[in-house]
Write a protein that holds these residues in place. Structure first.
Motif, short mmCIF file in Angstrom:
data_model
loop_
_atom_site.label_atom_id
_atom_site.label_comp_id
_atom_site.label_asym_id
_atom_site.label_seq_id
_atom_site.Cartn_x
_atom_site.Cartn_y
_atom_site.Cartn_z
N GLU A 68 0.83 -1.21 0.00
CA GLU A 68 0.00 0.00 0.00
C GLU A 68 0.87 1.26 0.00
O GLU A 68 0.54 2.23 -0.68
N SER A 70 3.90 1.57 -1.26
CA SER A 70 4.48 1.71 -2.60
C SER A 70 3.47 2.29 -3.57
O SER A 70 3.79 3.18 -4.37
N ARG A 71 2.22 1.78 -3.52
CA ARG A 71 1.18 2.31 -4.41
C ARG A 71 0.89 3.77 -4.12
O ARG A 71 0.74 4.58 -5.03
N TYR A 72 0.84 4.13 -2.85
CA TYR A 72 0.57 5.51 -2.45
C TYR A 72 1.67 6.44 -2.96
O TYR A 72 1.40 7.49 -3.54
N ALA A 74 3.79 5.91 -5.42
CA ALA A 74 3.77 5.95 -6.88
C ALA A 74 2.69 6.90 -7.38
O ALA A 74 2.90 7.66 -8.33
N ASN A 75 1.52 6.89 -6.75
CA ASN A 75 0.43 7.78 -7.14
C ASN A 75 0.78 9.23 -6.84
O ASN A 75 0.41 10.14 -7.60
N ARG A 76 1.48 9.49 -5.74
CA ARG A 76 1.88 10.86 -5.40
C ARG A 76 2.87 11.39 -6.42
O ARG A 76 2.80 12.55 -6.82
N GLU A 77 3.81 10.54 -6.85
CA GLU A 77 4.79 10.95 -7.86
C GLU A 77 4.11 11.25 -9.19
O GLU A 77 4.47 12.16 -9.90
N LYS A 78 3.09 10.46 -9.50
CA LYS A 78 2.35 10.62 -10.76
C LYS A 78 1.57 11.93 -10.76
O LYS A 78 1.42 12.57 -11.78
N ASP A 79 1.05 12.33 -9.59
CA ASP A 79 0.25 13.54 -9.48
C ASP A 79 1.07 14.83 -9.52
O ASP A 79 0.53 15.91 -9.72
N LYS A 80 2.37 14.75 -9.33
CA LYS A 80 3.22 15.95 -9.31
C LYS A 80 3.44 16.51 -10.67
O LYS A 80 3.39 16.11 -11.68
#
Length: 80
Positions: A68, A70-72, A74-80
């Motif tokens: 969880e 790692s997924r969190y 990864a999603n934060r990096e994608k949103d930047k």
């Protein structure tokens, strides 16, 4: 007769949960566990209610937490 009515007494429920009857009474007083009180005195427990209660207090494994996280991240990096 226990199997016919499909309900357990307080003593049977405590044994089923692996707790002392006094602890089960504490949980009942706190309304932390579901039970039936048809006559206003004796309390009964449905096995399926106890199973559901046992399963709702599940603790995640370290692998689940790591996944969880790692997924969190990864999603934060994608949103930047």
């Amino acid at each position: 007769m226990e199997n016919e009515r499909n309900l357990m007494t307080t003593t049977e429920a405590a044994r089923y949960l692996g707790v002392k009857p006094s602890y089960l009474y504490k949980m009942m007083m706190r309304r932390a566990i579901p039970y039936y009180k048809p006559g206003g005195k004796l309390c009964f427990f449905a096995k399926e209610d106890l199973d559901a209660w046992l399963k709702r207090v599940r603790v995640k494994s370290q692998d689940e937490i790591d996944s969880e996280t790692s997924r969190y991240l990864a999603n934060r990096e994608k949103d930047k």
